[in-house]
Design a protein around this motif. Structure first.
Motif, PDB file in Angstrom:
ATOM      1  N   PRO A 151       0.864  -1.300  -0.063  1.00 36.79           N
ATOM      2  CA  PRO A 151      -0.072  -0.027   0.036  1.00 36.79           C
ATOM      3  C   PRO A 151       0.805   1.356  -0.125  1.00 36.79           C
ATOM      4  CG  PRO A 151       0.045  -1.137   2.062  1.00 36.79           C
ATOM      5  CD  PRO A 151       0.627  -1.988   1.134  1.00 36.79           C
ATOM      6  N   ASN A 152       0.303   2.285  -0.384  1.00 34.23           N
ATOM      7  CA  ASN A 152       0.861   3.614  -0.294  1.00 34.23           C
ATOM      8  C   ASN A 152       2.013   3.723  -1.490  1.00 34.23           C
ATOM      9  OD1 ASN A 152      -1.223   4.663   1.579  1.00 34.23           O
ATOM     10  ND2 ASN A 152       0.254   3.354   2.947  1.00 34.23           N
ATOM     11  N   PRO A 212       3.681   5.106  -4.503  1.00 33.54           N
ATOM     12  CA  PRO A 212       3.451   5.966  -5.572  1.00 33.54           C
ATOM     13  C   PRO A 212       3.382   5.308  -7.125  1.00 33.54           C
ATOM     14  CG  PRO A 212       5.575   6.404  -4.642  1.00 33.54           C
ATOM     15  CD  PRO A 212       4.897   5.498  -3.668  1.00 33.54           C
ATOM     16  N   ARG A 213       4.401   4.380  -7.229  1.00 33.28           N
ATOM     17  CA  ARG A 213       4.801   3.573  -8.463  1.00 33.28           C
ATOM     18  C   ARG A 213       3.417   2.998  -8.815  1.00 33.28           C
ATOM     19  NH1 ARG A 213      10.264   3.894 -10.173  1.00 33.28           N
ATOM     20  NH2 ARG A 213      11.816   4.491  -8.695  1.00 33.28           N
ATOM     21  N   LEU A 214       2.902   2.196  -7.843  1.00 35.85           N
ATOM     22  CA  LEU A 214       1.820   1.416  -8.080  1.00 35.85           C
ATOM     23  C   LEU A 214       0.558   2.445  -8.257  1.00 35.85           C
ATOM     24  CD1 LEU A 214       2.478  -1.447  -5.641  1.00 35.85           C
ATOM     25  CD2 LEU A 214       2.847  -1.566  -8.293  1.00 35.85           C
ATOM     26  N   GLU A 215       0.421   3.172  -7.493  1.00 34.77           N
ATOM     27  CA  GLU A 215      -0.543   4.466  -7.667  1.00 34.77           C
ATOM     28  C   GLU A 215      -0.676   4.980  -9.086  1.00 34.77           C
ATOM     29  OE1 GLU A 215      -3.080   4.637  -5.808  1.00 34.77           O
ATOM     30  OE2 GLU A 215      -2.560   4.256  -3.524  1.00 34.77           O
ATOM     31  N   PHE A 216       0.775   5.149  -9.505  1.00 29.79           N
ATOM     32  CA  PHE A 216       0.850   5.767 -10.984  1.00 29.79           C
ATOM     33  C   PHE A 216       0.267   5.000 -12.034  1.00 29.79           C
ATOM     34  CE2 PHE A 216       3.191   5.728 -14.829  1.00 29.79           C
ATOM     35  CZ  PHE A 216       2.873   6.985 -15.456  1.00 29.79           C
ATOM     36  N   GLY A 217       0.429   3.666 -11.861  1.00 26.96           N
ATOM     37  CA  GLY A 217       0.020   2.509 -12.751  1.00 26.96           C
ATOM     38  C   GLY A 217      -1.313   2.406 -12.773  1.00 26.96           C
ATOM     39  N   LEU A 218      -1.922   2.391 -11.535  1.00 28.93           N
ATOM     40  CA  LEU A 218      -3.515   2.448 -11.395  1.00 28.93           C
ATOM     41  C   LEU A 218      -4.046   3.595 -12.054  1.00 28.93           C
ATOM     42  CD1 LEU A 218      -6.006   1.001 -10.236  1.00 28.93           C
ATOM     43  CD2 LEU A 218      -5.270   2.157  -8.154  1.00 28.93           C
ATOM     44  N   ALA A 219      -3.426   4.562 -11.522  1.00 27.24           N
ATOM     45  CA  ALA A 219      -4.211   5.900 -12.350  1.00 27.24           C
ATOM     46  C   ALA A 219      -4.187   5.980 -13.768  1.00 27.24           C
ATOM     47  CB  ALA A 219      -3.450   7.163 -11.697  1.00 27.24           C
ATOM     48  N   THR A 220      -3.021   5.473 -14.222  1.00 32.11           N
ATOM     49  CA  THR A 220      -2.831   5.213 -15.590  1.00 32.11           C
ATOM     50  C   THR A 220      -3.771   4.427 -16.350  1.00 32.11           C
ATOM     51  OG1 THR A 220      -0.373   5.958 -15.416  1.00 32.11           O
ATOM     52  CG2 THR A 220      -1.184   4.735 -17.740  1.00 32.11           C
ATOM     53  N   SER A 221      -3.955   3.235 -15.702  1.00 36.01           N
ATOM     54  CA  SER A 221      -4.988   2.306 -16.402  1.00 36.01           C
ATOM     55  C   SER A 221      -6.358   2.699 -16.184  1.00 36.01           C
ATOM     56  CB  SER A 221      -4.597   0.910 -15.638  1.00 36.01           C
ATOM     57  OG  SER A 221      -5.077   0.916 -14.151  1.00 36.01           O
ATOM     58  N   ALA A 266      -7.029   5.189 -18.742  1.00 36.17           N
ATOM     59  CA  ALA A 266      -7.147   4.195 -20.094  1.00 36.17           C
ATOM     60  C   ALA A 266      -8.682   3.951 -20.470  1.00 36.17           C
ATOM     61  CB  ALA A 266      -6.054   3.458 -20.362  1.00 36.17           C
ATOM     62  N   GLN A 267      -9.224   3.775 -19.365  1.00 36.59           N
ATOM     63  CA  GLN A 267     -10.669   3.193 -19.571  1.00 36.59           C
ATOM     64  C   GLN A 267     -11.479   4.138 -19.251  1.00 36.59           C
ATOM     65  OE1 GLN A 267     -10.829  -0.848 -17.215  1.00 36.59           O
ATOM     66  NE2 GLN A 267      -9.261   0.002 -16.428  1.00 36.59           N
ATOM     67  N   GLY A 268     -11.139   5.509 -19.157  1.00 35.08           N
ATOM     68  CA  GLY A 268     -12.275   6.592 -18.952  1.00 35.08           C
ATOM     69  C   GLY A 268     -12.895   6.541 -17.513  1.00 35.08           C
ATOM     70  N   LYS A 269     -12.168   5.973 -16.793  1.00 37.29           N
ATOM     71  CA  LYS A 269     -12.848   5.822 -15.331  1.00 37.29           C
ATOM     72  C   LYS A 269     -12.010   7.106 -14.464  1.00 37.29           C
ATOM     73  CE  LYS A 269     -13.343   0.607 -15.210  1.00 37.29           C
ATOM     74  NZ  LYS A 269     -12.958  -0.393 -14.128  1.00 37.29           N
ATOM     75  N   ASP A 270     -12.777   7.261 -13.301  1.00 35.38           N
ATOM     76  CA  ASP A 270     -12.016   8.255 -12.517  1.00 35.38           C
ATOM     77  C   ASP A 270     -10.925   8.141 -11.921  1.00 35.38           C
ATOM     78  OD1 ASP A 270     -11.782  10.354 -10.528  1.00 35.38           O
ATOM     79  OD2 ASP A 270     -13.334   9.668  -9.315  1.00 35.38           O
ATOM     80  N   ALA A 271      -9.680   8.738 -12.345  1.00 34.88           N
ATOM     81  CA  ALA A 271      -8.423   8.313 -11.938  1.00 34.88           C
ATOM     82  C   ALA A 271      -7.964   9.378 -10.753  1.00 34.88           C
ATOM     83  CB  ALA A 271      -7.440   8.219 -13.240  1.00 34.88           C
ATOM     84  N   ALA A 272      -8.593  10.196 -10.444  1.00 39.29           N
ATOM     85  CA  ALA A 272      -8.303  11.209  -9.738  1.00 39.29           C
ATOM     86  C   ALA A 272      -7.679  10.704  -8.232  1.00 39.29           C
ATOM     87  CB  ALA A 272      -9.425  12.363  -9.557  1.00 39.29           C
ATOM     88  N   PRO A 273      -8.671   9.882  -7.615  1.00 40.65           N
ATOM     89  CA  PRO A 273      -7.897   9.553  -6.295  1.00 40.65           C
ATOM     90  C   PRO A 273      -6.573   8.655  -6.274  1.00 40.65           C
ATOM     91  CG  PRO A 273     -10.210   8.781  -6.324  1.00 40.65           C
ATOM     92  CD  PRO A 273      -9.926   9.405  -7.753  1.00 40.65           C
ATOM     93  N   ALA A 274      -6.270   8.051  -7.283  1.00 44.33           N
ATOM     94  CA  ALA A 274      -5.127   7.095  -7.769  1.00 44.33           C
ATOM     95  C   ALA A 274      -4.159   8.391  -7.923  1.00 44.33           C
ATOM     96  CB  ALA A 274      -5.373   6.114  -8.534  1.00 44.33           C
ATOM     97  N   ARG A 275      -4.472   9.134  -8.829  1.00 44.53           N
ATOM     98  CA  ARG A 275      -3.391  10.082  -9.160  1.00 44.53           C
ATOM     99  C   ARG A 275      -3.045  11.097  -8.062  1.00 44.53           C
ATOM    100  NH1 ARG A 275      -0.684  11.881 -13.423  1.00 44.53           N
ATOM    101  NH2 ARG A 275      -0.222  13.947 -13.610  1.00 44.53           N
ATOM    102  N   ASP A 276      -4.166  11.347  -7.249  1.00 45.23           N
ATOM    103  CA  ASP A 276      -3.646  12.149  -6.067  1.00 45.23           C
ATOM    104  C   ASP A 276      -2.686  11.606  -5.303  1.00 45.23           C
ATOM    105  OD1 ASP A 276      -5.357  14.363  -7.038  1.00 45.23           O
ATOM    106  OD2 ASP A 276      -6.770  13.904  -5.792  1.00 45.23           O
ATOM    107  N   ALA A 277      -3.038  10.236  -5.114  1.00 41.32           N
ATOM    108  CA  ALA A 277      -1.980   9.376  -4.108  1.00 41.32           C
ATOM    109  C   ALA A 277      -0.783   9.323  -4.619  1.00 41.32           C
ATOM    110  CB  ALA A 277      -2.818   7.989  -3.973  1.00 41.32           C
ATOM    111  N   TYR A 278      -0.464   9.175  -6.196  1.00 45.43           N
ATOM    112  CA  TYR A 278       0.675   9.033  -6.633  1.00 45.43           C
ATOM    113  C   TYR A 278       1.480  10.533  -6.328  1.00 45.43           C
ATOM    114  CZ  TYR A 278       3.381  10.722 -10.547  1.00 45.43           C
ATOM    115  OH  TYR A 278       4.417  11.287 -11.520  1.00 45.43           O
ATOM    116  N   LEU A 279       0.865  11.518  -6.851  1.00 48.23           N
ATOM    117  CA  LEU A 279       1.362  12.815  -6.366  1.00 48.23           C
ATOM    118  C   LEU A 279       1.896  13.036  -5.276  1.00 48.23           C
ATOM    119  CD1 LEU A 279      -0.773  15.005  -8.907  1.00 48.23           C
ATOM    120  CD2 LEU A 279       1.528  14.035  -9.295  1.00 48.23           C
TER     121      LEU A 279
END
Length: 206
Positions: free
Chosen positions: A164-165, A167-176, A179-192
């Motif tokens: 957990p926590n 940031p490399r995995l959060e970046f990958g999750l946000a990117t995926s 790419a599907q048009g889903k809400d990536a904001a929480p994952a991207r915020d966690a990455y940043l």
């Protein structure tokens, strides 16, 4: 025994620093440690030429990954054949994935990474297996490169359950998710929030 325990502790420190992108600190810390420690940091940074310079003629998984990333696919395949002949199954599967990914053979890379991912087990906790070129990150990134974003999302979510926590995995999750048009904001915020690197991450960093 004590030296082995020390190397283990050093690995944890370097793993933690490079996971967050604090690579300069990792390099500085590794200066006073073993050459293997410096090799791990260099490979995590994708400083492939430096890895090869340090390893010399030694045929190891790290060398093969660095060779493939540096564009020496023939050399990587030759050394991979030697590694496989030694019977190192887990290493061979994960390295096969890295070589195939560098060669642009997405389907072969995914198949090999999936085998290695299954072989690493399901135990929770750090550090990642082969944290200097993590299997889960490689699988997720290769799935994204193959336009299999839903599969990549599942991999990154599973990895975040284990680590957990990160940031490399959060970046990958946000990117995926994006790419599907889903809400990536929480994952991207966690990455940043977690990433302290000098540059933003890219798929090539995974």
């Amino acid at each position: 025994y004590m030296r082995s325990y020390h190397e283990h502790d050093v690995g944890f420190v370097l793993y933690g620093l490079t996971t967050l992108g604090r690579n300069a600190e990792a390099r500085s810390f590794a200066v006073g440690e073993s050459e293997y420690s410096r090799e791990m940091v260099a490979l995590r940074e994708h400083d492939n030429r430096r890895v090869l310079d340090m390893l010399g003629d030694a045929i190891t998984p790290m060398r093969i990954v660095a060779e493939a990333r540096a564009g020496n696919l023939d050399g990587a395949r030759k050394d991979l054949a030697d590694l496989t002949a030694r019977g190192s199954t887990t290493d061979a599967d994960f390295v096969t994935g890295a070589v195939a990914r560098a060669a642009g053979d997405g389907q072969a890379a995914i198949a090999a990474y999936r085998k290695a991912w299954a072989e690493q087990g399901s135990e929770l906790g750090d550090p990642k297996v082969h944290w200097w070129a993590p299997i889960g990150e490689g699988l997720g990134a290769t799935l994204l490169e193959a336009y299999a974003a839903a599969d990549a999302e599942r991999v990154f979510r599973d990895e975040l359950t284990r680590y957990p926590n990160d940031p490399r995995l959060e970046f990958g999750l946000a990117t995926s998710l994006a790419a599907q048009g889903k809400d990536a904001a929480p994952a991207r915020d966690a990455y940043l929030a977690g990433w302290k690197g000098e540059k933003p991450l890219t798929l090539g960093d995974l």
